[in-house]
Design a protein around this motif. Structure first.
Motif, PDB file in Angstrom:
ATOM      1  N   GLU A   1       0.915  -1.051   0.112  1.00  0.00           N
ATOM      2  CA  GLU A   1      -0.019  -0.074   0.052  1.00  0.00           C
ATOM      3  C   GLU A   1       0.844   1.409  -0.040  1.00  0.00           C
TER       4      GLU A   1
ATOM      5  N   LYS B   1      -1.200   3.785   6.840  1.00  0.00           N
ATOM      6  CA  LYS B   1      -2.627   3.580   7.562  1.00  0.00           C
ATOM      7  C   LYS B   1      -2.567   4.498   9.000  1.00  0.00           C
TER       8      LYS B   1
ATOM      9  N   ALA C   1      -8.453  -2.427  13.672  1.00  0.00           N
ATOM     10  CA  ALA C   1      -7.342  -2.375  12.817  1.00  0.00           C
ATOM     11  C   ALA C   1      -6.625  -3.672  13.171  1.00  0.00           C
TER      12      ALA C   1
ATOM     13  N   SER D   1      -3.197  -4.459  -0.214  1.00  0.00           N
ATOM     14  CA  SER D   1      -3.783  -4.261   1.235  1.00  0.00           C
ATOM     15  C   SER D   1      -5.205  -4.878   1.328  1.00  0.00           C
TER      16      SER D   1
ATOM     17  N   GLU E   1      -5.684  -7.898   4.066  1.00  0.00           N
ATOM     18  CA  GLU E   1      -6.760  -7.767   5.309  1.00  0.00           C
ATOM     19  C   GLU E   1      -7.699  -8.753   5.561  1.00  0.00           C
TER      20      GLU E   1
END
Length: 250
Positions: free
Chosen positions: A161, A165, A178, A220, A224
């Protein structure tokens, strides 16, 4: 800053103790279990050390240089009710770790609270508040007032990414959900987090095994989802529970 019902449930299902951490005995037992072992990730080019000595150029291959950059040396972990600096390789699932600016994330984790100090675990709120607000809570840490409003983490070398973040607190002062990945770096802020993936069960290890690391694009979104699945597997195997829904809900 309170924690949410689902964060509390997540801690419980991992057999984690937010305020005291695991005992030395519990950590040793988990490390020696079938799904335990050291928190180490295999190198992209996994050759014996003597080969690397004979062919030092191997260590200068881009993937190997990047791999060294994302390796954590140690971690601040809560054991037997005390914060101690510990070899990152000795972390286990369910450990409580504390991360601050400049730290390399030592395992795959879920953020439980922002700041260096524990929040009141008895102060548990529901999960209805979804909006991110400008919370003004702060804690005193060695005489310094530390803002709890945001954590900034760079996962570029893990997920590809392009932007760091930002993990803010919500309007009700809980932390926004998160996942943090082994090898990422904390750029700003601090947090207390729950270890949900170690060693060969981390995102980095999976990407290396699949030949997809270093990343050639932004992974990303996919990463996740894999992180949530990893956590689900760890709890199913070790604690007979399901974690995907928990992360999605808290």
């Amino acid at each position: 800053m309170p924690i949410t019902e689902h964060q509390q449930e997540l801690l419980s299902r991992h057999g984690a103790n937010y305020t005291n951490g695991l005992t030395t005995s519990e950590a040793s037992s988990r490390r020696n279990s079938t799904n335990g072992g050291l928190n180490k990730v295999q190198k992209p080019i996994n050759c014996p050390s003597w080969v690397c000595c004979l062919l030092p150029c191997i260590n200068h291959i881009p993937s190997m240089k990047q791999f060294r950059y994302v390796q954590p040396d140690d971690a601040e972990v809560l054991r037997d009710g005390r914060w101690i600096r510990y070899d990152a390789a000795s972390l286990v699932l369910g450990d409580i770790v504390r991360l601050a600016e400049g730290d390399v994330v030592p395992a795959d984790c879920v953020v439980i609270s922002l700041g260096m100090e524990h929040v009141d675990a008895s102060s548990i709120v529901g999960d209805d508040e979804e909006d991110v607000g400008n919370a003004t809570s702060a804690v005193a840490n060695n005489g310094i007032i530390e803002s709890l409003t945001e954590l900034t983490v760079d996962s570029h070398y893990i997920t590809g990414e392009t932007k760091p973040k930002h993990i803010p607190s919500r309007a009700n002062q809980t932390v926004q959900p998160a996942l943090l990945y082994y090898g990422s770096r904390v750029l700003e802020g601090a947090c207390i987090a729950l270890v949900t993936g170690c060693g060969e069960r981390t995102i980095l290890a999976k990407l290396i095994k699949e030949g997809r690391w270093p990343p050639k694009g932004d992974l990303s979104g996919e990463v996740e989802e894999i992180g949530r699945m990893n956590m689900d597997e760890s709890m199913n195997d070790d604690y007979d529970s399901s974690g995907i829904a928990l992360v999605q809900r808290y």
